[in-house]
Design a protein around this motif. Structure first.
Motif, PDB file in Angstrom:
ATOM      1  N   THR A  99     -24.750 -43.839 -26.362  1.00  0.00           N
ATOM      2  CA  THR A  99     -24.328 -45.181 -26.757  1.00  0.00           C
ATOM      3  C   THR A  99     -25.423 -45.970 -27.475  1.00  0.00           C
ATOM      4  OG1 THR A  99     -24.737 -45.768 -24.427  1.00  0.00           O
ATOM      5  CG2 THR A  99     -22.446 -45.485 -25.109  1.00  0.00           C
ATOM      6  N   ASN A 100     -26.695 -45.698 -27.195  1.00  0.00           N
ATOM      7  CA  ASN A 100     -27.761 -46.392 -27.920  1.00  0.00           C
ATOM      8  C   ASN A 100     -27.728 -46.032 -29.405  1.00  0.00           C
ATOM      9  OD1 ASN A 100     -28.850 -47.824 -25.756  1.00  0.00           O
ATOM     10  ND2 ASN A 100     -30.242 -46.172 -25.192  1.00  0.00           N
ATOM     11  N   ASP A 101     -27.681 -44.751 -29.698  1.00  0.00           N
ATOM     12  CA  ASP A 101     -27.642 -44.320 -31.089  1.00  0.00           C
ATOM     13  C   ASP A 101     -26.344 -44.740 -31.767  1.00  0.00           C
ATOM     14  OD1 ASP A 101     -29.965 -42.403 -32.061  1.00  0.00           O
ATOM     15  OD2 ASP A 101     -29.685 -42.043 -29.931  1.00  0.00           O
ATOM     16  N   LEU A 102     -25.240 -44.682 -31.020  1.00  0.00           N
ATOM     17  CA  LEU A 102     -23.957 -45.073 -31.603  1.00  0.00           C
ATOM     18  C   LEU A 102     -23.970 -46.552 -31.991  1.00  0.00           C
ATOM     19  CD1 LEU A 102     -21.087 -44.325 -32.375  1.00  0.00           C
ATOM     20  CD2 LEU A 102     -20.402 -44.765 -30.009  1.00  0.00           C
ATOM     21  N   ALA A 103     -24.485 -47.401 -31.120  1.00  0.00           N
ATOM     22  CA  ALA A 103     -24.569 -48.828 -31.444  1.00  0.00           C
ATOM     23  C   ALA A 103     -25.444 -49.048 -32.672  1.00  0.00           C
ATOM     24  CB  ALA A 103     -25.110 -49.610 -30.248  1.00  0.00           C
ATOM     25  N   LYS A 104     -26.545 -48.307 -32.756  1.00  0.00           N
ATOM     26  CA  LYS A 104     -27.427 -48.415 -33.918  1.00  0.00           C
ATOM     27  C   LYS A 104     -26.696 -48.027 -35.197  1.00  0.00           C
ATOM     28  CE  LYS A 104     -31.294 -45.843 -35.893  1.00  0.00           C
ATOM     29  NZ  LYS A 104     -30.414 -44.949 -36.649  1.00  0.00           N
ATOM     30  N   GLU A 105     -25.976 -46.909 -35.155  1.00  0.00           N
ATOM     31  CA  GLU A 105     -25.260 -46.434 -36.345  1.00  0.00           C
ATOM     32  C   GLU A 105     -24.132 -47.387 -36.752  1.00  0.00           C
ATOM     33  OE1 GLU A 105     -25.846 -43.720 -38.238  1.00  0.00           O
ATOM     34  OE2 GLU A 105     -27.645 -43.233 -37.075  1.00  0.00           O
ATOM     35  N   ASP A 162     -20.497 -41.136 -19.597  1.00  0.00           N
ATOM     36  CA  ASP A 162     -20.826 -42.396 -20.253  1.00  0.00           C
ATOM     37  C   ASP A 162     -22.320 -42.423 -20.600  1.00  0.00           C
ATOM     38  OD1 ASP A 162     -20.560 -44.952 -21.249  1.00  0.00           O
ATOM     39  OD2 ASP A 162     -19.996 -45.868 -19.339  1.00  0.00           O
ATOM     40  N   GLY A 163     -22.674 -43.307 -21.546  1.00  0.00           N
ATOM     41  CA  GLY A 163     -24.061 -43.439 -21.965  1.00  0.00           C
ATOM     42  C   GLY A 163     -24.914 -44.182 -20.950  1.00  0.00           C
ATOM     43  N   VAL A 164     -26.192 -44.334 -21.283  1.00  0.00           N
ATOM     44  CA  VAL A 164     -27.171 -44.911 -20.360  1.00  0.00           C
ATOM     45  C   VAL A 164     -27.123 -46.431 -20.392  1.00  0.00           C
ATOM     46  CG1 VAL A 164     -28.683 -42.921 -20.616  1.00  0.00           C
ATOM     47  CG2 VAL A 164     -29.043 -44.927 -22.080  1.00  0.00           C
ATOM     48  N   TYR A 165     -27.668 -47.027 -19.329  1.00  0.00           N
ATOM     49  CA  TYR A 165     -27.869 -48.476 -19.247  1.00  0.00           C
ATOM     50  C   TYR A 165     -29.374 -48.698 -19.294  1.00  0.00           C
ATOM     51  CZ  TYR A 165     -27.124 -53.314 -17.797  1.00  0.00           C
ATOM     52  OH  TYR A 165     -27.077 -54.689 -17.749  1.00  0.00           O
ATOM     53  N   ASN A 166     -29.837 -49.466 -20.270  1.00  0.00           N
ATOM     54  CA  ASN A 166     -31.260 -49.490 -20.583  1.00  0.00           C
ATOM     55  C   ASN A 166     -32.109 -50.333 -19.644  1.00  0.00           C
ATOM     56  OD1 ASN A 166     -30.952 -47.908 -23.009  1.00  0.00           O
ATOM     57  ND2 ASN A 166     -30.017 -49.713 -23.935  1.00  0.00           N
ATOM     58  N   ASP A 167     -31.568 -51.436 -19.134  1.00  0.00           N
ATOM     59  CA  ASP A 167     -32.368 -52.363 -18.331  1.00  0.00           C
ATOM     60  C   ASP A 167     -32.371 -51.918 -16.870  1.00  0.00           C
ATOM     61  OD1 ASP A 167     -33.659 -54.449 -17.089  1.00  0.00           O
ATOM     62  OD2 ASP A 167     -32.516 -56.034 -18.089  1.00  0.00           O
TER      63      ASP A 167
END
Length: 284
Positions: free
Chosen positions: A147-153, A185-190
């Motif tokens: 999800t981090n890379d997807l949001a970036k793209e 599901d993707g990671v949660y960063n905080d």
């Protein structure tokens, strides 16, 4: 049924972290050769994680290795090493096409059958082709959202509730269910935001994800609790099965439980809940 409620990334260059992972209650581990490893440390990390994956020191945990992506200087050597080591799976970043899945398959030709492919879905084109990618190989068993890379793209903001990502998340869950694949599901960063993490775990479960990828051991417990059936879920599932069986014994095709109509589809879901609860209990 193999639970994959919590799937923890562990840096492949950190020997202490790999050792610590032996005692963590995650359902699965991703020993990472990609983002968590500096370029000059990648060859040594490759040897370290392959040795760790074949050590037998992780008990019932599923042990996978994330390789560097296609087009990087390390990709082919990573796949060759993984094929020789034979972990539970190879996690491949940024899988964008059926052809890429087939190339990974060929690279794993000498690997044992137990070594599966986990494809990371991290780009808009991968989301649009997700069902094709998922169905490209019987060796591909799990989809992993990046999800981090997807949001970036997507040029999307990462905000509480993930509104900009809800469409892609739903599309990928649809693809997984249509092809019979597991989806994470993707990671949660905080890692300090326990409330936000708990909310995102619950959102993922409600969307239909089988589990969540994690970046910190402190996230394992809450994630395991969210993605496992609760005592109330198990009790309700048993009532559904018993009520429907009693209805059938009297020639009826429907029953009522807690004021709600119950059909065969609810029974199937109840059986899935009980099977998952049993599988989780067997891990304890």
């Amino acid at each position: 049924m193999r639970p994959r409620r919590s799937v923890l990334y562990m840096p492949g260059a950190n020997e202490r972290a790999l050792e610590k992972a032996r005692s963590l209650p995650a359902d699965a581990l991703i020993l990472d050769l990609e983002d968590a490893v500096a370029p000059d440390a990648k060859p040594a990390a490759r040897e370290r994680v392959c040795a760790a994956a074949t050590s037998g020191g992780y008990g019932d945990r599923e042990v996978t290795i994330r390789v560097n992506g296609r087009g990087t200087p390390w990709h082919e050597d990573d796949l060759a090493a993984v094929a020789a080591a034979g972990p539970d799976a190879v996690v491949v970043p940024k899988v964008n096409s059926v052809e890429e899945v087939h190339a990974i398959e060929r690279a794993l030709a000498a690997a044992p059958d137990r070594t599966k492919i986990w494809a990371m879905i991290e780009t808009p084109v991968a989301v649009l082709r997700c069902a094709e990618i998922a169905a490209a190989s019987e060796r591909l068993t799990v989809l992993v959202l990046g999800t981090n890379d997807l949001a970036k793209e997507l040029l999307a903001d990462q905000v509480p509730g993930r509104a900009p990502l809800l469409g892609p998340l739903s599309t990928c869950v649809l693809a997984a269910r249509a092809t019979g694949r597991v989806i994470l599901d993707g990671v949660y960063n905080d890692v300090r935001d326990d409330v936000g993490f708990a909310q995102e775990c619950l959102q993922g479960k409600q969307f239909g994800f089988d589990g969540k990828t994690l970046v910190h051991p402190g996230q394992i417990g809450p994630c395991n609790r969210t993605f496992a059936p609760s005592e109330q879920d198990v009790a309700h599932a048993r009532r559904v099965i018993e009520a429907f069986a009693a209805a059938q014994a009297h020639g009826r095709g429907v029953a009522t439980v807690d004021g709600r109509m119950i059909e065969n589809l609810h029974v199937e879901n109840a059986r899935r809940v009980l099977a998952l609860a049993e599988a989780v209990a067997n891990l304890a």
